[in-house]
Write a protein that holds these residues in place. Sequence first.
Motif, short mmCIF file in Angstrom:
data_model
loop_
_atom_site.label_atom_id
_atom_site.label_comp_id
_atom_site.label_asym_id
_atom_site.label_seq_id
_atom_site.Cartn_x
_atom_site.Cartn_y
_atom_site.Cartn_z
N LEU A 247 40.25 -17.74 -87.37
CA LEU A 247 40.91 -17.78 -88.63
C LEU A 247 40.71 -18.86 -89.53
O LEU A 247 40.40 -20.10 -89.23
N ARG A 248 40.25 -18.58 -90.78
CA ARG A 248 40.07 -19.71 -91.58
C ARG A 248 41.29 -19.88 -92.34
O ARG A 248 41.92 -18.80 -92.89
N PRO B 187 46.42 -16.49 -92.70
CA PRO B 187 44.90 -17.00 -92.82
C PRO B 187 44.32 -16.68 -94.10
O PRO B 187 44.49 -15.55 -94.71
N LEU B 188 43.24 -17.41 -94.55
CA LEU B 188 42.64 -17.05 -95.83
C LEU B 188 41.45 -15.73 -95.38
O LEU B 188 41.28 -15.20 -96.21
N GLU B 189 41.20 -16.01 -94.23
CA GLU B 189 40.09 -15.17 -93.68
C GLU B 189 40.42 -15.14 -92.04
O GLU B 189 40.72 -15.83 -91.52
N SER B 190 40.14 -13.82 -91.68
CA SER B 190 40.10 -13.41 -90.02
C SER B 190 38.92 -12.91 -89.45
O SER B 190 38.22 -11.95 -90.29
N PHE B 191 38.48 -13.28 -88.34
CA PHE B 191 37.25 -12.78 -87.88
C PHE B 191 37.51 -12.33 -86.25
O PHE B 191 38.18 -13.10 -85.77
N HIS C 255 36.13 -27.05 -94.32
CA HIS C 255 36.42 -25.77 -94.16
C HIS C 255 37.11 -25.55 -92.76
O HIS C 255 36.64 -26.12 -91.83
N PHE C 256 38.42 -25.06 -92.57
CA PHE C 256 39.05 -25.32 -91.46
C PHE C 256 39.35 -24.08 -90.51
O PHE C 256 39.58 -22.95 -91.37
N PHE C 257 39.05 -24.02 -89.18
CA PHE C 257 39.05 -22.94 -88.63
C PHE C 257 39.92 -23.00 -87.36
O PHE C 257 39.95 -24.16 -86.98
N VAL C 258 40.75 -21.76 -86.94
CA VAL C 258 41.51 -22.03 -85.68
C VAL C 258 41.37 -20.74 -84.82
O VAL C 258 41.26 -19.83 -85.56
#
Length: 179
Positions: free
Chosen positions: A70-71, A85-89, A104-107
């Motif tokens: 998730l961004r 989230p701003l974006e999800s993958f 750019h933050f990802f979790v």
Amino acid sequence: MAFMIRALAVVVAMMAVVLQVSNATEYKVGDSAGWTTIGNVNYKEWAATKTFRVGDVIKFTYNAQFHNVLRVTHAMYRSCNVSVPLESFSTGNDSITMKTKGHHFFVCGVPGHCQSGQKVDINVRNASVAATPSALPSPTTITAAKTPAPSPNMAAPHKIALLGFLTIATLAFCFILGI
């Protein structure tokens, strides 16, 4: 003569674009461990050893049954809030091109994973610089003790762009000479 100057300008512009693309680097998050909670990967330390540039590709490789990407915003990153989230993958093999400089933050959005350290701050600097003599590091600044050899999991700049560059340069040269 004006035609020659315009043709040369087009060739130079095309070369600049190709060189810019050829400097993009693909980074596999976590190197050989990938994006996981197994093995206590320190993603903060991993990111601190890299110099990310605009155009670089950040690749998250993971088991999609157990993880996702998730961004998120900085506040969400700090608190491990994954609600919006701003974006999800979620493919297990996600490649994200860094288009802007900054953090750019990802979790991982799986409950408990972010809290256990499965999060990364990718700090992107300005765009890659074409390899010119002034942009290349001085040989005296590189030492084996400070700079580890790249592993197979740390992708090198895209080599296909070099072939494209040589092809374009050859075609442009033939065009200019009228061959």
